[in-house]
Scaffold this active site. Sequence first.
Site, short mmCIF file in Angstrom:
data_model
loop_
_atom_site.label_atom_id
_atom_site.label_comp_id
_atom_site.label_asym_id
_atom_site.label_seq_id
_atom_site.Cartn_x
_atom_site.Cartn_y
_atom_site.Cartn_z
N LEU A 93 0.84 -1.20 0.00
CA LEU A 93 0.00 0.00 0.00
C LEU A 93 0.87 1.25 0.00
CD1 LEU A 93 -2.71 -0.88 2.70
CD2 LEU A 93 -3.01 -0.87 0.23
N LYS A 128 -5.32 -0.54 10.59
CA LYS A 128 -4.29 -1.35 9.92
C LYS A 128 -3.50 -2.11 10.98
CE LYS A 128 -0.41 -0.91 6.67
NZ LYS A 128 0.65 -1.44 7.56
N CYS A 420 38.83 10.43 7.84
CA CYS A 420 40.08 10.51 7.07
C CYS A 420 40.84 11.82 7.26
CB CYS A 420 39.78 10.30 5.59
SG CYS A 420 38.81 11.63 4.83
#
Length: 722
Positions: A93, A128, A420
């Site tokens: 969905l 849901k 670095c």
Amino acid sequence: MPPSQSVELSEADAANELMRLAKVIARHDRLYHAEDAPEITDAEYDALVRRNRELEEAFPHLIRADSPSQKVGHEISASPLSKVTHELRMMSLDNAFNREEVEDWVARVRRYLNLDDGDPVAITAEDKIDGLSCSLRYEHGALVRAATRGDGQVGEDVTPNARHIADIPQNLPAGVPDVFEVRGEVYMSRADFAALNAAQAEAGGKLFANPRNAAAGSLRQKDAIVTARRPLKFWAYGWGAASIVPCDTQHAMMRLIEGWGFPLSPFLTLTDSVDAMIAHYQEIGRQRPDLPYEIDGVVYKVDRLDYQQRLGFVAKAPRWALAHKFPAERAETVLQGIDIQVGRTGKLTPVGRLAPVLVGGVTVTNVTLHNRDEIVRLGVRVGDRLVIQRAGDVIPQVVENLTREASREAFAFPDLCPECDSEAVAEEGEVDVRCTGGLICPAQRTQRLEHFVSRKALDIDGFGSERVEKLFKEGLVKTPADIFRLHQHRDTLLSWKGWGSKLREADKANGDTSVDKLLAAIEQRRRPDASRLLFGIGIRHVGEVTARDLMKSIGEIKKLPQIAEKAYNFLKSLAPNDFETKAALEEKKKSGLFEIVGANGMEAVVFSLHDFFHESHNREVWDDILSEVSPPYFEFHTTESSVSGKTVVFTGNLKSMSRDEAKAQAEKLGAKPTGTISAKTDLLVAGPGAGSKLKKAEAFGIEIIDEDAWLRIVLEAESGEE
């Protein structure tokens, strides 16, 4: 990152980030769907998916074949359970996170159906549930198969396990269709989840992270007896394949399914307006904390089935359904530290380390602080008390600093990359601070290497991401130049499992093993196209088209550092109002810098090139690459064609090529590709989804053709050249 910042990305950075997102999301899909062992929260996952969607909307021609927007769930190849191919695909969905997005969805539905303002559109709404999708196939009323969603097309056969779930009927009443697939969610209630984890802890067994994981792990057992001992439940939300669908609306069909003995959401209702949808959403949200099960939103579906059929589907979701996610849940905690993480594209992201706090059922220990400006805006310092939220559209974030008035030392954002020690800078007008170390930065190296060997760069066959990571991990490839020294390690490579395998007969011309084939492919790139090499190095703002434009201007790639430095000094020497004066442009032409600095928006490229070559580490890597490869002088030849000398614009979604590839074709045919429509435009090539440019071209009376017609022009020119 908001969408506006997505648009400001260079194509190289966007392509790199899309590649990273595809890999990261695929990994989390596998952990979630196939292994039931997620490492991130739903909110963090949603944030990754939404970021991918923003980039694809900003750069539609960069959409990858393995994009998460094209897939549902995850394949289940490693599962001990049998595979099942769904007769009708189980879709995902699309999500909405606020009222405006719900209104937009309803408006899109109405436009697609060509409905008048007065035409009603009934929409179902239900909560849901956070469970595991399952499809139950009934033939002549008897349950014959239960399958998980899997990747949407292929799932796992869990029939023996599903038979032990009391909510799933073994037989349906008389009169049901001959074939009918009921689809729904297998879940575990909060109380049952707590009891299961308590029993697991007492027995010294595995603890589940949340009810969804517990339900998935319990259903996907090889031994159905284990499933039988777990308190699983099921409710239906729809259907799949069916010999006949007896009703003509979603709501009526769900009530019929309920009558067959399947539980439904107690909140399933029918709405007739956005106001009614939002009101129901808010009511479910109000009751959410007291519900006996976990939910993460509300699902809306167009009620009329004939409308659903007309609306159809997009790549992985139906146009007629939408998941409206719930807003953030909040909690207070203390900021214990700030770490700087370096992303694979060099972005420095500050991450707050928190005293652990429970937010929406998940323990949160880290929170993104986004960038340097956001730290200043929030005024956050170590020791501050913060309000944290989790939302469906963002990873955990800071809402408010409750102690910003307290006397504490401000956080000092680093000027050097913590990985670095290269300079960390923000380009003018940008908020993101980025490491300029590029090819020597450990945080960026593997993805930079993957980009270097990718199809649009050096296109070294057989050099996938897994091989790059393996070679990097073993210390054989740290820089691009190391790739061209791999032949020195042939015996080592042959000793690695799977690397020394024999090739099929058709490939033996390039060597007897996959290692030999790889080494042969590398040797074929000793004289690479200069623009591909430049693009492959991955300098910020130097995308595929820009790399070609630069090489058309300078011809010899070794000259780039010196010419770029001249261009940088020239730009710095100009007063703000002098840049586009006639005298300035004439000076650029005389100095040979016009194509690099010129009047077409290359200033950002110049500053990016300066930042790159300013770092001695990058210059060492650059020189090392050029010691291993010898790009020929770049010559750009055009082919006489029917569009030679014409101004061409591409718009919409192109099916067979990227937008950059189309522009490159146009240049090859002697045309001038641009991005804007004007009265001087000669031709518009319009793909599906063409919008304002198409309307503007029609207004100007400009010739308009589709992609197929453009390809015919290309083929005619190529055949004429032969």
